[in-house]
Design an enzyme around this catalytic site. Structure first.
Site, PDB file in Angstrom:
ATOM      1  N   GLN A   1      -0.295   4.585  11.947  1.00 23.72           N
ATOM      2  CA  GLN A   1       1.089   4.394  11.503  1.00 23.72           C
ATOM      3  C   GLN A   1       2.067   4.397  12.670  1.00 23.72           C
ATOM      4  OE1 GLN A   1       1.927   3.675   8.446  1.00 23.72           O
ATOM      5  NE2 GLN A   1      -0.081   3.991   7.533  1.00 23.72           N
TER       6      GLN A   1
ATOM      7  N   LYS B   1      -2.042  -3.312  10.313  1.00 16.99           N
ATOM      8  CA  LYS B   1      -0.744  -2.676  10.076  1.00 16.99           C
ATOM      9  C   LYS B   1       0.291  -3.103  11.107  1.00 16.99           C
ATOM     10  CE  LYS B   1      -2.853   1.450   8.013  1.00 16.99           C
ATOM     11  NZ  LYS B   1      -2.832   1.187   6.563  1.00 16.99           N
TER      12      LYS B   1
ATOM     13  N   HIS C   1      -4.681  11.489   6.654  1.00 13.71           N
ATOM     14  CA  HIS C   1      -5.283  10.478   5.787  1.00 13.71           C
ATOM     15  C   HIS C   1      -6.753  10.874   5.604  1.00 13.71           C
ATOM     16  CE1 HIS C   1      -6.922   6.475   4.793  1.00 13.71           C
ATOM     17  NE2 HIS C   1      -5.687   6.062   4.586  1.00 13.71           N
TER      18      HIS C   1
ATOM     19  N   CYS D   1      -4.357   8.020  -0.109  1.00 14.17           N
ATOM     20  CA  CYS D   1      -5.494   8.541   0.661  1.00 14.17           C
ATOM     21  C   CYS D   1      -5.140   9.841   1.370  1.00 14.17           C
ATOM     22  CB  CYS D   1      -6.015   7.520   1.671  1.00 14.17           C
ATOM     23  SG  CYS D   1      -6.536   5.982   0.926  1.00 14.17           S
TER      24      CYS D   1
ATOM     25  N   ASP E   1      -4.748   9.823  15.517  1.00 15.58           N
ATOM     26  CA  ASP E   1      -4.812   8.679  14.617  1.00 15.58           C
ATOM     27  C   ASP E   1      -3.467   7.973  14.691  1.00 15.58           C
ATOM     28  OD1 ASP E   1      -4.438   7.037  12.430  1.00 15.58           O
ATOM     29  OD2 ASP E   1      -5.158   8.474  10.944  1.00 15.58           O
TER      30      ASP E   1
END
Lengths: 426, 148
Positions: free
Chosen positions: A214, A237, A134, A382, A211
């Protein structure tokens, strides 16, 4: 125990509303932001209605209650991701800020004391990312490289949407200072082998940041088992509110990492000549923090825990397999990323061709889907470099969560056929 | 139904068979514009003949709205005095910012009135404006060039 999706759906008020002239909402944009259950909405309202005060500094009862809500959320986060202690959990605005925190703090190491030596980055040093990141895990590292003269390098992505690890030993070498990689791709859904990458990075003395934006909503994450040094994610999220994210870091690193933002609450003492800083996590939390949002995040974690994160993972896996099978059966659909449900999450990006073989632009796809009440994301999500890698400027992304059903997938497939019909007829 | 209000037949016709598409020589100025939210791109060239728009050529990647808008725009500006074409451009901008509340002036906008429905969708307004903005920019550059 498996999930009763109908009961789950009853917890999400928004799922009962209609859109675009009375059509039931089919929400397939959870990788963008998830919907919020009543329990989270109530927790935020309750905080403002009954406990609102500033934290850590108010000596009255409301101040104690607000502090308890905020610090209580930190403990919940620590337990949820297997942190060694809650002192390793730093609250941020979102994950972009968490990654920027590490990148800017590393930049600040140049002028910090000898204890910050291992964070120093300069000419000849290398920063390693991947082509599937991202933008929030690309741009902060580009900026760090620009500021320090370090070199940015990256893993490539294979045709089937996996990280190309064939050159890992050359990419991650003794010049590498930090490796930053997505735990799960927001476009391809690919789940990356974080442990393997972390082991290689540590073998050459590099730091590792994953990261988890997700990943955390969809699977049990244990930051210690992953072997990373820093791990970031965002509340909105995973059924929580916007405005708050988490950066986890190993305590010994947070103790010596220089601060990022200066201000109230992050100090030990301040003199006009200079200041000393609070121990982590407070060293990284300058100014009044998103307190109500922390209460909301705590409620979201309670909610996911009550539903069962492993049960969520199982339900998602099953729904993913169904969605991949259903989508690949539509002529003209090309899925970006793995088409098998293994080591893969529920973000499914694809391109769509009309009957004439011409690609229908994702904006047009999403517009027709929207007219049918189906919410997806269209664009580069993104992740422009990744789209370029696959030779497209944009894609349509359907992303699932545990309140989605096979009927939602069926609606999507039907919507795609309608889209082909709409743009196909001359 | 709402879809048809956005995707008028005129728009779909221009999308399927775009006018004046492709990059041509000679030209006085070339610009490259992108829509950062969706990644749509247009490269656009302008050739002026005195105060008149002699040619506009372009290469664009994007959705049906942005493709059709580029096509309609070329029809409306090629062969006209720059000043008149700019008036049309301003009128189109006004229409796009109207959120569907303004009655479009068909005498000025001709085929571009078909985009009235698009103005009700905030996310798509930029798609419709991409080529127009590129044209204005390129024309300004071409005029700067001829002044010096």
């Amino acid at each position: 125990m498996s999930i009763d999706v109908e009961r789950i759906r009853a917890d999400f008020p928004i799922l009962t509303r209609t859109v675009r002239d009375g059509r039931p909402l089919v929400y397939l944009d959870s990788a963008n932001t998830s919907q919020k259950p009543r329990q989270v909405i109530d927790a935020i309202e309750d905080y403002y209605a009954r406990h609102n005060a500033n934290i850590h500094r108010a000596t009255h009862q409301l101040g104690e209650e607000a502090t308890e809500a905020y610090e209580g959320a930190r403990i919940k986060v620590a337990n949820f991701i297997g942190a060694g202690s809650e002192s390793e959990v730093v609250f941020t605005k979102n994950i972009s800020e968490g990654i920027n925190l590490v990148a800017y703090a590393m930049g600040n190491a140049a002028t910090a004391g000898p204890e910050a030596e291992r964070f120093r980055v300069g000419p000849g040093d290398e920063i390693v990312i991947t082509e599937m990141e991202h933008h929030s895990n690309i741009v902060p590292w580009q900026l760090l490289a620009q500021r320090t003269g370090a070199t940015l390098r990256w893993f490539r992505v294979t045709d089937d949407g996996r990280l190309d690890l064939s050159d890992i030993d050359e990419l991650i070498n003794e010049r590498t200072k930090i490796v930053a990689v997505a735990h799960q791709s927001n476009v391809l859904g690919t789940i990356n082998p974080i442990r393997l990458i972390a082991d290689r990075a540590h073998a050459v003395g590099a730091l590792v940041l994953a990261d988890g934006a997700q990943a955390v909503p969809h699977m049990r994450v244990n930051v210690q088992e992953l072997g990373v040094d820093f791990y970031g994610f965002t509340a909105h999220k995973l059924c929580g509110p916007t405005g708050i994210g988490v950066l986890w870091g190993r305590l010994e690193l947070l103790e010596t990492l220089p601060p990022f933002l200066g201000g109230g609450e992050m100090i030990e003492t301040v003199a006009m000549e200079g200041s000393t800083f609070a121990p982590p996590p407070h060293k990284f939390e300058a100014g009044t923090m998103p307190i109500a949002e922390a209460a909301g995040l705590g409620a979201a974690i309670d909610y996911l825990t009550a539903v069962g994160i492993d049960d969520i993972a199982d339900q998602q896996h099953e729904l993913l397999a169904y969605a991949l099978k259903s989508l690949t059966a539509v002529e003209g659909v090309r899925i970006l990323g793995p088409t098998e449900a293994e080591d893969r999450g529920t973000a499914i990006s694809f391109t769509l061709e009309g009957p004439d073989g011409r690609e229908i632009h994702p904006h047009d796809v999403s517009q027709v889907l929207d007219a049918h009440g189906i919410a997806v994301r269209a664009g580069h999500h993104c992740a422009r470099p990744l789209h370029r890698r696959f030779g497209v400027t944009a894609s349509t992304r359907a992303s699932l969560y545990f309140y989605n059903t096979p009927a939602d997938v069926d609606a999507l497939v039907e919507g795609l056929r309608e889209t082909q019909k709409f743009f196909g007829s001359a | 139904m709402q879809l048809e209000s956005m995707y008028q037949d005129i728009i779909l016709d221009h999308y399927r068979n775009p006018h004046h598409k492709g990059l041509r020589e000679p030209y006085d100025a070339e610009v490259h514009h992108v829509n950062p939210t969706c990644g749509d791109e247009v490269t656009l060239r302008v050739r002026l003949d005195g105060d008149e728009v002699a040619d506009v050529s372009y290469d664009a990647m994007g959705c049906s709205i942005s493709q059709a808008s580029a096509s309609v725009m070329t029809d409306l500006v090629i062969g006209r005095p720059v000043k008149d074409a700019m008036v049309t451009g301003d009128e189109f901008l006004k229409l796009m910012q109207s959120r569907g509340q303004v009655e479009p002036d068909e005498d000025i906008l001709e085929d571009a009135v078909a985009f009235t429905g698009v103005s009700k969708y905030p996310a798509r307004i930029k798609c419709a404006l991409l080529a127009w903005m590129a044209w204005k920019d390129a024309t300004a550059k071409a005029m700067e060039g001829s002044d010096s």
